[in-house]
Design an enzyme around this catalytic site. Structure first.
Site, mmCIF file in Angstrom:
data_model
loop_
_atom_site.group_PDB
_atom_site.id
_atom_site.type_symbol
_atom_site.label_atom_id
_atom_site.label_comp_id
_atom_site.label_asym_id
_atom_site.label_seq_id
_atom_site.Cartn_x
_atom_site.Cartn_y
_atom_site.Cartn_z
ATOM 1 N N ILE A 146 0.874 -1.166 0.000
ATOM 2 C CA ILE A 146 0.000 0.000 0.000
ATOM 3 C C ILE A 146 0.914 1.220 0.000
ATOM 4 O O ILE A 146 1.757 1.371 0.897
ATOM 5 C CB ILE A 146 -0.926 0.034 1.226
ATOM 6 C CG1 ILE A 146 -1.813 -1.207 1.259
ATOM 7 C CG2 ILE A 146 -1.789 1.295 1.215
ATOM 8 C CD1 ILE A 146 -2.624 -1.335 2.535
ATOM 9 N N TYR A 147 0.772 2.060 -1.008
ATOM 10 C CA TYR A 147 1.607 3.254 -1.146
ATOM 11 C C TYR A 147 0.842 4.476 -0.662
ATOM 12 O O TYR A 147 -0.368 4.584 -0.855
ATOM 13 C CB TYR A 147 2.024 3.449 -2.606
ATOM 14 C CG TYR A 147 3.059 2.450 -3.036
ATOM 15 C CD1 TYR A 147 4.404 2.768 -2.974
ATOM 16 C CD2 TYR A 147 2.696 1.186 -3.478
ATOM 17 C CE1 TYR A 147 5.371 1.845 -3.353
ATOM 18 C CE2 TYR A 147 3.647 0.256 -3.855
ATOM 19 C CZ TYR A 147 4.984 0.597 -3.787
ATOM 20 O OH TYR A 147 5.941 -0.323 -4.156
ATOM 21 N N PHE A 148 1.603 5.392 -0.054
ATOM 22 C CA PHE A 148 1.026 6.607 0.506
ATOM 23 C C PHE A 148 1.618 7.830 -0.159
ATOM 24 O O PHE A 148 2.731 7.805 -0.677
ATOM 25 C CB PHE A 148 1.290 6.660 2.020
ATOM 26 C CG PHE A 148 0.548 5.606 2.767
ATOM 27 C CD1 PHE A 148 -0.700 5.871 3.300
ATOM 28 C CD2 PHE A 148 1.070 4.330 2.903
ATOM 29 C CE1 PHE A 148 -1.402 4.886 3.974
ATOM 30 C CE2 PHE A 148 0.376 3.339 3.572
ATOM 31 C CZ PHE A 148 -0.859 3.620 4.103
ATOM 32 N N SER A 175 -2.254 6.110 -2.191
ATOM 33 C CA SER A 175 -2.168 6.493 -3.599
ATOM 34 C C SER A 175 -2.274 5.297 -4.533
ATOM 35 O O SER A 175 -2.478 5.469 -5.734
ATOM 36 C CB SER A 175 -0.860 7.251 -3.869
ATOM 37 O OG SER A 175 0.258 6.461 -3.521
#
Length: 181
Positions: free
Chosen positions: A35-37, A100
């Protein structure tokens, strides 16, 4: 730590079989969910950085990746720490970060000749091979370049060259794929 890494899109069979014949050590298989932030104050897509939580077979890790230092590899500073993935996601969103994108992949890992070689099958993207070497320090640019050259020498054994290198992240590829659909 600096991660010196080259990624190529290539079917796994030929390279994997050759490595096994050469005595490469199988280090394991992983289901990786990333999970990208991102942040409203600092757009990581624009600054060429990454902040992610990775769940590997149920264990969480947070990773920050700094800017790439060249145009033919994915060499960059990288910092990792174990975390409770759910709690870390709560902390980041409480601090104003937002998700994101996400990447799901299966990775088989082999160790050979001081390389970590990942055979990735990325959901909706296909097969890739990542060849990685880790350096403690990046102050010696010659050492970094020597590692990059060594990786490309290895890939050259399979008819692959710098022109085959992909510096685009899996996240960028996934997001681009989603735009096309």
């Amino acid at each position: 730590m600096f991660e010196v890494e080259v990624k190529v899109r290539v079917p796994h069979d030929k390279i994997k079989q050759d490595l096994i014949q050469k005595g490469a050590e199988f280090a394991g298989a992983e289901e990786q969910n990333d999970i990208y932030f991102n942040s409203a104050e600092r757009d990581f897509a624009q600054t060429d950085e990454a902040l992610r939580i990775r769940s590997v077979n149920g264990a969480g890790e947070i990773t920050y990746k700094g800017k790439k230092i060249d145009t033919v590899s994915k060499t960059r500073p990288e910092y990792n720490s174990p975390v409770d993935a759910d709690e870390m996601e709560n902390i980041l969103t409480a601090l104003g970060y937002f998700v994101s994108g996400a990447v799901k992949k299966r990775r088989e890992i082999y160790n050979w000749n001081n390389f970590i070689i990942g055979f990735d099958v990325v959901e909706n993207l296909g097969e890739f091979v990542e060849v990685e070497s880790n350096l403690r320090d990046a102050s010696d640019k010659t050492e970094i370049q020597n590692e990059i050259d060594r990786i490309f020498e290895f890939l050259g054994n399979y008819g692959l060259s710098k022109e085959d290198s992909i510096t685009t992240s899996y996240l960028e590829m996934v997001l681009e794929n989603q735009k096309k659909q």
